[in-house]
Scaffold this motif. Structure first.
Motif, PDB file in Angstrom:
ATOM      1  N   ARG A   9       0.836  -1.200   0.000  1.00 23.62           N
ATOM      2  CA  ARG A   9       0.000   0.000   0.000  1.00 23.62           C
ATOM      3  C   ARG A   9       0.876   1.258   0.000  1.00 23.62           C
ATOM      4  O   ARG A   9       0.597   2.215  -0.717  1.00 23.62           O
ATOM      5  CB  ARG A   9      -0.931  -0.002   1.220  1.00 23.62           C
ATOM      6  N   PHE A  10       1.954   1.257   0.785  1.00 23.24           N
ATOM      7  CA  PHE A  10       2.884   2.387   0.807  1.00 23.24           C
ATOM      8  C   PHE A  10       3.435   2.634  -0.595  1.00 23.24           C
ATOM      9  O   PHE A  10       3.437   3.774  -1.072  1.00 23.24           O
ATOM     10  CB  PHE A  10       4.040   2.129   1.781  1.00 23.24           C
ATOM     11  N   PRO A  28      10.263  -0.142  -8.456  1.00 18.41           N
ATOM     12  CA  PRO A  28      11.281   0.913  -8.442  1.00 18.41           C
ATOM     13  C   PRO A  28      10.603   2.263  -8.218  1.00 18.41           C
ATOM     14  O   PRO A  28       9.399   2.418  -8.468  1.00 18.41           O
ATOM     15  CB  PRO A  28      11.872   0.848  -9.847  1.00 18.41           C
ATOM     16  N   LYS A  29      11.365   3.228  -7.751  1.00 15.29           N
ATOM     17  CA  LYS A  29      10.899   4.617  -7.686  1.00 15.29           C
ATOM     18  C   LYS A  29      12.018   5.482  -8.244  1.00 15.29           C
ATOM     19  O   LYS A  29      13.141   5.471  -7.740  1.00 15.29           O
ATOM     20  CB  LYS A  29      10.551   5.051  -6.268  1.00 15.29           C
ATOM     21  N   PHE A  30      11.698   6.232  -9.284  1.00 16.43           N
ATOM     22  CA  PHE A  30      12.670   7.083  -9.954  1.00 16.43           C
ATOM     23  C   PHE A  30      12.654   8.451  -9.291  1.00 16.43           C
ATOM     24  O   PHE A  30      11.625   9.121  -9.270  1.00 16.43           O
ATOM     25  CB  PHE A  30      12.342   7.177 -11.446  1.00 16.43           C
ATOM     26  N   MET A  31      13.793   8.856  -8.761  1.00 14.81           N
ATOM     27  CA  MET A  31      13.890  10.091  -8.005  1.00 14.81           C
ATOM     28  C   MET A  31      14.301  11.257  -8.921  1.00 14.81           C
ATOM     29  O   MET A  31      14.935  11.047  -9.951  1.00 14.81           O
ATOM     30  CB  MET A  31      14.913   9.928  -6.874  1.00 14.81           C
ATOM     31  N   ILE A  36      17.576   5.695  -8.439  1.00 14.15           N
ATOM     32  CA  ILE A  36      16.438   4.774  -8.447  1.00 14.15           C
ATOM     33  C   ILE A  36      16.445   3.992  -7.132  1.00 14.15           C
ATOM     34  O   ILE A  36      17.439   3.350  -6.795  1.00 14.15           O
ATOM     35  CB  ILE A  36      16.515   3.784  -9.622  1.00 14.15           C
ATOM     36  N   LYS A  37      15.329   4.055  -6.422  1.00 15.57           N
ATOM     37  CA  LYS A  37      15.147   3.221  -5.236  1.00 15.57           C
ATOM     38  C   LYS A  37      14.435   1.957  -5.704  1.00 15.57           C
ATOM     39  O   LYS A  37      13.620   1.999  -6.622  1.00 15.57           O
ATOM     40  CB  LYS A  37      14.262   3.917  -4.204  1.00 15.57           C
ATOM     41  N   ARG A  38      14.736   0.825  -5.044  1.00 17.79           N
ATOM     42  CA  ARG A  38      14.097  -0.437  -5.406  1.00 17.79           C
ATOM     43  C   ARG A  38      13.694  -1.200  -4.155  1.00 17.79           C
ATOM     44  O   ARG A  38      14.418  -1.200  -3.166  1.00 17.79           O
ATOM     45  CB  ARG A  38      15.058  -1.312  -6.205  1.00 17.79           C
ATOM     46  N   THR A  39      12.550  -1.871  -4.239  1.00 15.90           N
ATOM     47  CA  THR A  39      12.139  -2.770  -3.162  1.00 15.90           C
ATOM     48  C   THR A  39      11.320  -3.895  -3.758  1.00 15.90           C
ATOM     49  O   THR A  39      10.818  -3.787  -4.880  1.00 15.90           O
ATOM     50  CB  THR A  39      11.340  -2.021  -2.064  1.00 15.90           C
ATOM     51  N   TRP A  53      12.510  -5.331   8.734  1.00 20.11           N
ATOM     52  CA  TRP A  53      11.761  -4.091   8.515  1.00 20.11           C
ATOM     53  C   TRP A  53      12.687  -2.887   8.559  1.00 20.11           C
ATOM     54  O   TRP A  53      12.609  -2.002   7.719  1.00 20.11           O
ATOM     55  CB  TRP A  53      10.621  -3.944   9.512  1.00 20.11           C
ATOM     56  N   GLN A  54      13.588  -2.832   9.522  1.00 22.89           N
ATOM     57  CA  GLN A  54      14.509  -1.697   9.641  1.00 22.89           C
ATOM     58  C   GLN A  54      15.402  -1.584   8.408  1.00 22.89           C
ATOM     59  O   GLN A  54      15.687  -0.488   7.932  1.00 22.89           O
ATOM     60  CB  GLN A  54      15.348  -1.810  10.921  1.00 22.89           C
ATOM     61  N   THR A  55      15.821  -2.710   7.871  1.00 23.76           N
ATOM     62  CA  THR A  55      16.648  -2.714   6.661  1.00 23.76           C
ATOM     63  C   THR A  55      15.856  -2.191   5.462  1.00 23.76           C
ATOM     64  O   THR A  55      16.355  -1.361   4.695  1.00 23.76           O
ATOM     65  CB  THR A  55      17.183  -4.136   6.379  1.00 23.76           C
ATOM     66  N   ILE A  56      14.628  -2.659   5.301  1.00 28.62           N
ATOM     67  CA  ILE A  56      13.789  -2.197   4.184  1.00 28.62           C
ATOM     68  C   ILE A  56      13.554  -0.693   4.298  1.00 28.62           C
ATOM     69  O   ILE A  56      13.694   0.052   3.329  1.00 28.62           O
ATOM     70  CB  ILE A  56      12.449  -2.962   4.153  1.00 28.62           C
ATOM     71  N   LEU A  57      13.211  -0.243   5.489  1.00 33.56           N
ATOM     72  CA  LEU A  57      12.899   1.164   5.721  1.00 33.56           C
ATOM     73  C   LEU A  57      14.089   2.064   5.409  1.00 33.56           C
ATOM     74  O   LEU A  57      13.967   3.064   4.699  1.00 33.56           O
ATOM     75  CB  LEU A  57      12.453   1.342   7.179  1.00 33.56           C
ATOM     76  N   LYS A  58      15.272   1.696   5.891  1.00 31.98           N
ATOM     77  CA  LYS A  58      16.446   2.562   5.763  1.00 31.98           C
ATOM     78  C   LYS A  58      17.184   2.406   4.430  1.00 31.98           C
ATOM     79  O   LYS A  58      17.634   3.395   3.859  1.00 31.98           O
ATOM     80  CB  LYS A  58      17.411   2.293   6.911  1.00 31.98           C
ATOM     81  N   LYS A  59      17.315   1.191   3.932  1.00 35.81           N
ATOM     82  CA  LYS A  59      18.152   0.970   2.745  1.00 35.81           C
ATOM     83  C   LYS A  59      17.361   0.957   1.439  1.00 35.81           C
ATOM     84  O   LYS A  59      17.888   1.330   0.401  1.00 35.81           O
ATOM     85  CB  LYS A  59      18.939  -0.324   2.892  1.00 35.81           C
ATOM     86  N   GLN A  60      16.114   0.500   1.475  1.00 38.00           N
ATOM     87  CA  GLN A  60      15.342   0.415   0.236  1.00 38.00           C
ATOM     88  C   GLN A  60      14.398   1.597   0.083  1.00 38.00           C
ATOM     89  O   GLN A  60      14.461   2.307  -0.904  1.00 38.00           O
ATOM     90  CB  GLN A  60      14.570  -0.904   0.186  1.00 38.00           C
ATOM     91  N   LEU A  61      13.538   1.814   1.076  1.00 37.63           N
ATOM     92  CA  LEU A  61      12.581   2.921   0.987  1.00 37.63           C
ATOM     93  C   LEU A  61      13.244   4.270   1.247  1.00 37.63           C
ATOM     94  O   LEU A  61      12.848   5.279   0.680  1.00 37.63           O
ATOM     95  CB  LEU A  61      11.428   2.720   1.978  1.00 37.63           C
TER      96      LEU A  61
END
Length: 72
Positions: A9-10, A28-31, A36-39, A53-61
């Motif tokens: 959803r995010f 992906p999200k193109f900045m 490019i961020k990817r998750t 979760w902490q890894t996804i939040l800080k390194k991917q998102l």
């Protein structure tokens, strides 16, 4: 802890583009600066556990927990 559905959803609410739908959802999200961020998001159910979760939040998102919460 957020669930995998919360993460999906995010991504949808924050402008990430679904580009692959297999056993996981890939976003992906193109900045504006060209990066490019990817998750990837599991199709499983349940919560995303602490360290993962902490890894996804800080390194991917690359967002704060507060920003994440505002988009779900």
């Amino acid at each position: 802890m957020p669930s995998w559905k919360d993460l999906k959803r995010f991504c949808e609410n924050d402008g990430w583009e679904l580009y692959k739908d297999t056993d996981h959802y890939y976003y992906p999200k193109f900045m504006p600066d060209g990066t490019i961020k990817r998750t990837k998001v599991s199709k499983g159910t349940g919560e995303i556990k602490g360290h993962l979760w902490q890894t996804i939040l800080k390194k991917q998102l690359q967002v704060t927990q507060e920003y994440f919460n505002s988009k779900i």
